[in-house]
Design a protein around this motif. Sequence first.
Motif, mmCIF file in Angstrom:
data_model
loop_
_atom_site.group_PDB
_atom_site.id
_atom_site.type_symbol
_atom_site.label_atom_id
_atom_site.label_comp_id
_atom_site.label_asym_id
_atom_site.label_seq_id
_atom_site.Cartn_x
_atom_site.Cartn_y
_atom_site.Cartn_z
ATOM 1 N N ASP A 1 0.844 -1.207 0.000
ATOM 2 C CA ASP A 1 0.000 0.000 0.000
ATOM 3 C C ASP A 1 0.876 1.253 0.000
ATOM 4 N N GLU A 2 1.974 1.211 0.747
ATOM 5 C CA GLU A 2 2.909 2.344 0.750
ATOM 6 C C GLU A 2 3.545 2.517 -0.626
ATOM 7 N N ASP A 3 3.821 1.413 -1.300
ATOM 8 C CA ASP A 3 4.375 1.483 -2.653
ATOM 9 C C ASP A 3 3.374 2.133 -3.614
ATOM 10 N N VAL A 4 2.110 1.769 -3.489
ATOM 11 C CA VAL A 4 1.064 2.359 -4.342
ATOM 12 C C VAL A 4 0.973 3.862 -4.086
ATOM 13 N N VAL A 5 0.989 4.251 -2.839
ATOM 14 C CA VAL A 5 0.920 5.675 -2.480
ATOM 15 C C VAL A 5 2.114 6.425 -3.061
ATOM 16 N N ALA A 6 3.300 5.835 -2.964
ATOM 17 C CA ALA A 6 4.503 6.471 -3.511
ATOM 18 C C ALA A 6 4.403 6.621 -5.021
ATOM 19 N N THR A 7 3.900 5.603 -5.698
ATOM 20 C CA THR A 7 3.753 5.652 -7.160
ATOM 21 C C THR A 7 2.728 6.692 -7.583
ATOM 22 N N ALA A 8 1.588 6.708 -6.902
ATOM 23 C CA ALA A 8 0.495 7.609 -7.272
ATOM 24 C C ALA A 8 0.707 9.032 -6.767
ATOM 25 N N GLY A 9 1.510 9.180 -5.731
ATOM 26 C CA GLY A 9 1.730 10.503 -5.163
ATOM 27 C C GLY A 9 0.552 11.024 -4.364
ATOM 28 N N LYS A 10 -0.303 10.106 -3.900
ATOM 29 C CA LYS A 10 -1.452 10.501 -3.082
ATOM 30 C C LYS A 10 -1.936 9.315 -2.275
ATOM 31 N N PRO A 11 -2.685 9.570 -1.205
ATOM 32 C CA PRO A 11 -3.182 8.488 -0.360
ATOM 33 C C PRO A 11 -4.150 7.558 -1.102
ATOM 34 N N VAL A 12 -4.264 6.340 -0.585
ATOM 35 C CA VAL A 12 -5.140 5.334 -1.184
ATOM 36 C C VAL A 12 -6.564 5.873 -1.338
ATOM 37 N N ASP B 1 -10.811 0.412 -9.862
ATOM 38 C CA ASP B 1 -10.099 -0.348 -10.903
ATOM 39 C C ASP B 1 -8.672 0.170 -11.093
ATOM 40 N N HIS B 2 -8.523 1.492 -11.100
ATOM 41 C CA HIS B 2 -7.189 2.079 -11.238
ATOM 42 C C HIS B 2 -6.321 1.716 -10.034
ATOM 43 N N PHE B 3 -6.897 1.823 -8.829
ATOM 44 C CA PHE B 3 -6.153 1.446 -7.636
ATOM 45 C C PHE B 3 -5.705 -0.008 -7.716
ATOM 46 N N ARG B 4 -6.605 -0.906 -8.120
ATOM 47 C CA ARG B 4 -6.275 -2.336 -8.187
ATOM 48 C C ARG B 4 -5.163 -2.605 -9.206
ATOM 49 N N ALA B 5 -5.153 -1.870 -10.300
ATOM 50 C CA ALA B 5 -4.068 -2.021 -11.288
ATOM 51 C C ALA B 5 -2.734 -1.601 -10.663
ATOM 52 N N LEU B 6 -2.731 -0.483 -9.951
ATOM 53 C CA LEU B 6 -1.515 -0.043 -9.259
ATOM 54 C C LEU B 6 -1.092 -1.068 -8.210
ATOM 55 N N GLU B 7 -2.065 -1.621 -7.521
ATOM 56 C CA GLU B 7 -1.794 -2.614 -6.482
ATOM 57 C C GLU B 7 -1.188 -3.885 -7.076
ATOM 58 N N ARG B 8 -1.750 -4.377 -8.187
ATOM 59 C CA ARG B 8 -1.195 -5.580 -8.829
ATOM 60 C C ARG B 8 0.257 -5.360 -9.219
ATOM 61 N N GLN B 9 0.552 -4.188 -9.784
ATOM 62 C CA GLN B 9 1.926 -3.890 -10.178
ATOM 63 C C GLN B 9 2.839 -3.771 -8.960
ATOM 64 N N ALA B 10 2.341 -3.140 -7.899
ATOM 65 C CA ALA B 10 3.148 -3.000 -6.686
ATOM 66 C C ALA B 10 3.483 -4.356 -6.080
ATOM 67 N N VAL B 11 2.516 -5.256 -6.066
ATOM 68 C CA VAL B 11 2.755 -6.597 -5.521
ATOM 69 C C VAL B 11 3.757 -7.349 -6.393
ATOM 70 N N MET C 1 -7.545 -10.448 -4.507
ATOM 71 C CA MET C 1 -8.659 -10.516 -5.455
ATOM 72 C C MET C 1 -8.159 -10.803 -6.871
ATOM 73 N N ALA C 2 -6.933 -10.440 -7.157
ATOM 74 C CA ALA C 2 -6.365 -10.639 -8.493
ATOM 75 C C ALA C 2 -5.777 -12.042 -8.607
ATOM 76 N N GLU C 3 -6.249 -12.780 -9.589
ATOM 77 C CA GLU C 3 -5.765 -14.148 -9.794
ATOM 78 C C GLU C 3 -4.253 -14.179 -10.011
ATOM 79 N N GLU C 4 -3.727 -13.209 -10.757
ATOM 80 C CA GLU C 4 -2.282 -13.190 -10.995
ATOM 81 C C GLU C 4 -1.508 -13.015 -9.686
ATOM 82 N N THR C 5 -2.051 -12.256 -8.761
ATOM 83 C CA THR C 5 -1.399 -12.081 -7.460
ATOM 84 C C THR C 5 -1.434 -13.386 -6.683
#
Length: 160
Positions: free
Chosen positions: A24-35, A45-55, A74-78
């Motif tokens: 979650d901290e990685d997502v915040v750092a990438t997006a430059g804003k809180p979850v 959907d955008h948050f989940r895409a960022l989350e999949r990449q962060a994981v 929730m993501a099968e790939e994760t």
Amino acid sequence: MGVGKTTVGRLLAERLGTEFRDTDEDVVATAGKPVAEIFFDEGEDHFRALERQAVATALAEHDGVLALGGGAVMAEETRRRLADRPVVLLTMDVAEAVRRTGLDAPRPLLAVNPRQQWRRLMEERLPLYTEVARAVVDTQGRTPEEVAEEILGALELSRP
């Protein structure tokens, strides 16, 4: 949400002599804003895409203790990426969840009727959590230190 992933994760990393990372901290750092702002500005959907990449990035780069956001499974790939890893599911009941998260906390998925939403999320997610978990640890009425010790024992991990 609010089960203690970050607090317990930091304790585990310290006890194991390794680093801690929170996706979650990685997502915040990438997006430059809180979850919460990501949810409200760009949508889940955008948050989940960022989350999949962060994981994916964290699993490829990090070999210490890793805390994943509550919806990451929730993501099968994760789930595939987690298949052979020592995943621990931390649990608590709904009353404890509401007490810990607070009704005014910035948790977009609990914005309306938090108890009902939490129950719905758990019904949806629990089978996926248990699919990837090697151990399940109840945090109810326990200190983070007690939870960390149970995890170490459950995973048969030793300190350096």
